[in-house]
Design a protein around this motif. Structure first.
Motif, PDB file in Angstrom:
ATOM      1  N   ASP A   1     -18.261   1.697 -34.184  1.00  0.00           N
ATOM      2  CA  ASP A   1     -18.414   1.530 -35.411  1.00  0.00           C
ATOM      3  C   ASP A   1     -16.878   1.245 -35.910  1.00  0.00           C
ATOM      4  O   ASP A   1     -16.443   0.780 -37.130  1.00  0.00           O
ATOM      5  N   LYS A   2     -15.837   1.269 -34.872  1.00  0.00           N
ATOM      6  CA  LYS A   2     -14.625   0.981 -35.150  1.00  0.00           C
ATOM      7  C   LYS A   2     -13.841   0.120 -34.556  1.00  0.00           C
ATOM      8  O   LYS A   2     -12.786  -0.369 -34.673  1.00  0.00           O
ATOM      9  N   VAL A   3     -14.757  -0.485 -33.514  1.00  0.00           N
ATOM     10  CA  VAL A   3     -14.457  -1.876 -32.617  1.00  0.00           C
ATOM     11  C   VAL A   3     -13.624  -2.777 -33.540  1.00  0.00           C
ATOM     12  O   VAL A   3     -12.711  -3.541 -33.344  1.00  0.00           O
ATOM     13  N   ILE A   4     -14.480  -3.334 -34.618  1.00  0.00           N
ATOM     14  CA  ILE A   4     -14.070  -4.536 -35.288  1.00  0.00           C
ATOM     15  C   ILE A   4     -12.860  -4.099 -36.129  1.00  0.00           C
ATOM     16  O   ILE A   4     -11.872  -5.027 -36.036  1.00  0.00           O
ATOM     17  N   PHE A   5     -12.707  -3.070 -36.800  1.00  0.00           N
ATOM     18  CA  PHE A   5     -11.310  -2.622 -37.634  1.00  0.00           C
ATOM     19  C   PHE A   5     -10.310  -2.663 -36.491  1.00  0.00           C
ATOM     20  O   PHE A   5      -9.372  -3.432 -36.786  1.00  0.00           O
ATOM     21  N   ARG A   6     -10.268  -1.938 -35.352  1.00  0.00           N
ATOM     22  CA  ARG A   6      -9.347  -1.952 -34.641  1.00  0.00           C
ATOM     23  C   ARG A   6      -8.850  -3.276 -33.896  1.00  0.00           C
ATOM     24  O   ARG A   6      -7.746  -3.446 -33.439  1.00  0.00           O
ATOM     25  N   CYS A   7      -9.738  -4.197 -33.879  1.00  0.00           N
ATOM     26  CA  CYS A   7      -9.669  -5.411 -32.926  1.00  0.00           C
ATOM     27  C   CYS A   7      -9.543  -6.716 -33.605  1.00  0.00           C
ATOM     28  O   CYS A   7      -9.421  -7.693 -33.244  1.00  0.00           O
ATOM     29  N   LYS A   8      -9.503  -6.513 -35.012  1.00  0.00           N
ATOM     30  CA  LYS A   8      -9.526  -7.799 -35.874  1.00  0.00           C
ATOM     31  C   LYS A   8      -8.310  -8.652 -35.667  1.00  0.00           C
ATOM     32  O   LYS A   8      -8.552  -9.829 -36.010  1.00  0.00           O
ATOM     33  N   TYR A   9      -7.491  -7.962 -35.295  1.00  0.00           N
ATOM     34  CA  TYR A   9      -6.082  -9.123 -34.806  1.00  0.00           C
ATOM     35  C   TYR A   9      -5.903  -9.148 -33.576  1.00  0.00           C
ATOM     36  O   TYR A   9      -4.836  -9.935 -33.174  1.00  0.00           O
ATOM     37  N   ALA A  10      -6.738  -8.530 -32.664  1.00  0.00           N
ATOM     38  CA  ALA A  10      -6.365  -8.704 -31.364  1.00  0.00           C
ATOM     39  C   ALA A  10      -6.567 -10.083 -30.544  1.00  0.00           C
ATOM     40  O   ALA A  10      -7.469 -10.479 -30.814  1.00  0.00           O
ATOM     41  N   GLU A  11      -5.672 -10.362 -29.741  1.00  0.00           N
ATOM     42  CA  GLU A  11      -6.027 -11.421 -28.829  1.00  0.00           C
ATOM     43  C   GLU A  11      -6.445 -11.107 -27.423  1.00  0.00           C
ATOM     44  O   GLU A  11      -7.168 -11.784 -26.798  1.00  0.00           O
TER      45      GLU A  11
ATOM     46  N   VAL B   1     -18.138  -0.244 -25.223  1.00  0.00           N
ATOM     47  CA  VAL B   1     -19.333  -1.505 -25.291  1.00  0.00           C
ATOM     48  C   VAL B   1     -18.896  -2.659 -26.420  1.00  0.00           C
ATOM     49  O   VAL B   1     -18.392  -2.277 -27.288  1.00  0.00           O
ATOM     50  N   LEU B   2     -18.920  -3.925 -25.971  1.00  0.00           N
ATOM     51  CA  LEU B   2     -18.505  -5.010 -26.982  1.00  0.00           C
ATOM     52  C   LEU B   2     -19.716  -6.030 -26.814  1.00  0.00           C
ATOM     53  O   LEU B   2     -20.190  -6.519 -26.028  1.00  0.00           O
ATOM     54  N   THR B   3     -20.293  -5.960 -27.839  1.00  0.00           N
ATOM     55  CA  THR B   3     -21.758  -6.647 -28.310  1.00  0.00           C
ATOM     56  C   THR B   3     -21.141  -8.252 -28.789  1.00  0.00           C
ATOM     57  O   THR B   3     -20.461  -8.404 -29.199  1.00  0.00           O
ATOM     58  N   LYS B   4     -22.423  -8.734 -28.562  1.00  0.00           N
ATOM     59  CA  LYS B   4     -22.378 -10.301 -29.161  1.00  0.00           C
ATOM     60  C   LYS B   4     -22.174 -10.204 -30.816  1.00  0.00           C
ATOM     61  O   LYS B   4     -20.980 -10.842 -31.151  1.00  0.00           O
TER      62      LYS B   4
END
Length: 317
Positions: A36-46, A54-57
């Motif tokens: 539940d933190k993946v999107i918040f932590r990665c929203k600016y990641a390239e 796990v990284l889901t669709k």
């Protein structure tokens, strides 16, 4: 490039990340990242680096800046590669980094079982040798690897390294064909024959629909009651309930497991809630010598450099 590492704690703190950091305008490390933190932590990641997160669709669709996913492992089941491809996100893994480490583990554990080194060191510390009426002190039998038959299930790079070491010990090596195969390839034996003839069975297969539960009540029954099973591949290859029944019934000589179906395992896992002298379980450590971990991180750095240069090193899509 903005790089986010989702589970830095899976790599020893002594490992040098300079090769990756030199290519990053900004890099953020997280010890571990819940889903539940993946999107918040990665929203600016390239670039995302993930070992087991796990990284889901659904997550990837919400990361429009993401260009590259670097899996800090060889296995790729934690990333939806099909979804990444559809979104134009490249995915890389790292191959071959753990081969010496896993092969070393196989034989270090096998030798411990055969030689009883820890037992005899403890005996000396407890004064058993000092109090012996003769020049030596034996309390458990010691066996040799020489002339024992080792059957290898799965024949990738790690398996071939195990094969080379086995030959050095004077072992007889059998390479198992896939279970259910109608044609036996040259220099292989049927899966069933490999189990029947083995003093040691070592698993190096990927986990697929075909190999899930490969070692079960029926296949364990093919093995000698003195045989040793080693699993450094994937926990799902082995039916834990059937394995425990086989060990308790003395239908198997020993089992050496570095992997289980769920990792970390639950507290009540049946194999962890039993005391069996011939059952050895370690915490998925075979891959992780410091040298292997550094090769892994260096491999990630090479994958990022390749991507930035428009090349396809280790790209899976």
């Amino acid at each position: 490039m903005k790089i986010v590492c989702l589970d830095r704690s899976t790599i020893d703190e002594s490992i040098n990340f300079k090769g990756i950091e030199d290519q990053a305008e900004n890099i953020t490390y997280h010890d571990f990242t819940p889903s539940d933190k993946v999107i918040f932590r990665c929203k600016y990641a390239e670039v995302i680096i993930t070992n087991k997160v796990v990284l889901t669709k659904a997550q990837l669709e919400q990361l429009p800046r993401l260009k590259l996913i670097c899996i800090a492992a060889t296995g790729t089941n934690n990333v939806d590669i099909e979804a990444a491809t559809a979104l134009g996100i490249k995915v890389c893994n790292v191959k071959s980094y753990s081969t010496p480490s896993v092969a070393q583990y196989v034989f270090s554990m096998l030798l411990e079982h055969m030689q009883k080194s820890a037992h005899y060191i403890a005996n000396t510390r407890q004064n058993h040798w000092q109090n012996s009426p003769i020049f030596c002190h034996f309390s458990l039998p010691i066996n040799e690897l020489s002339n024992k038959v080792i059957s290898i299930v799965g024949y990738g790079e790690i398996a071939k390294a195990v094969e080379r070491i086995a030959h050095a010990f004077g072992m007889k090596v059998l390479i198992a064909e896939r279970q259910g195969a109608t044609n036996i390839r040259p220099e292989r034996v049927s899966f069933e024959q490999a189990l029947q003839l083995a003093d040691v069975v070592t698993l190096h297969s990927p986990l697929t629909a075909e190999t899930a539960g490969l070692i079960n009540k029926q296949t364990l029954a093919l093995m000698k009651p003195t045989a040793i099973l080693i699993n450094t591949a994937r926990g799902g290859l082995v039916n834990s309930k059937d394995l425990l029944s086989s060990i308790k019934a003395k239908q198997l000589g020993a089992a050496i497991l570095d992997v289980l179906e769920q990792e970390p395992p639950p507290q009540d896992h049946i194999l962890l809630n039993t005391v069996q002298d011939n059952l050895y379980i370690t915490a998925h450590i075979a891959w992780g010598s410091l040298e292997a971990q550094q090769r892994l991180v260096d491999g990630i750095a090479n994958n990022i450099a390749s991507f930035l240069n428009g090349e396809r090193l280790n790209q899976l899509n």
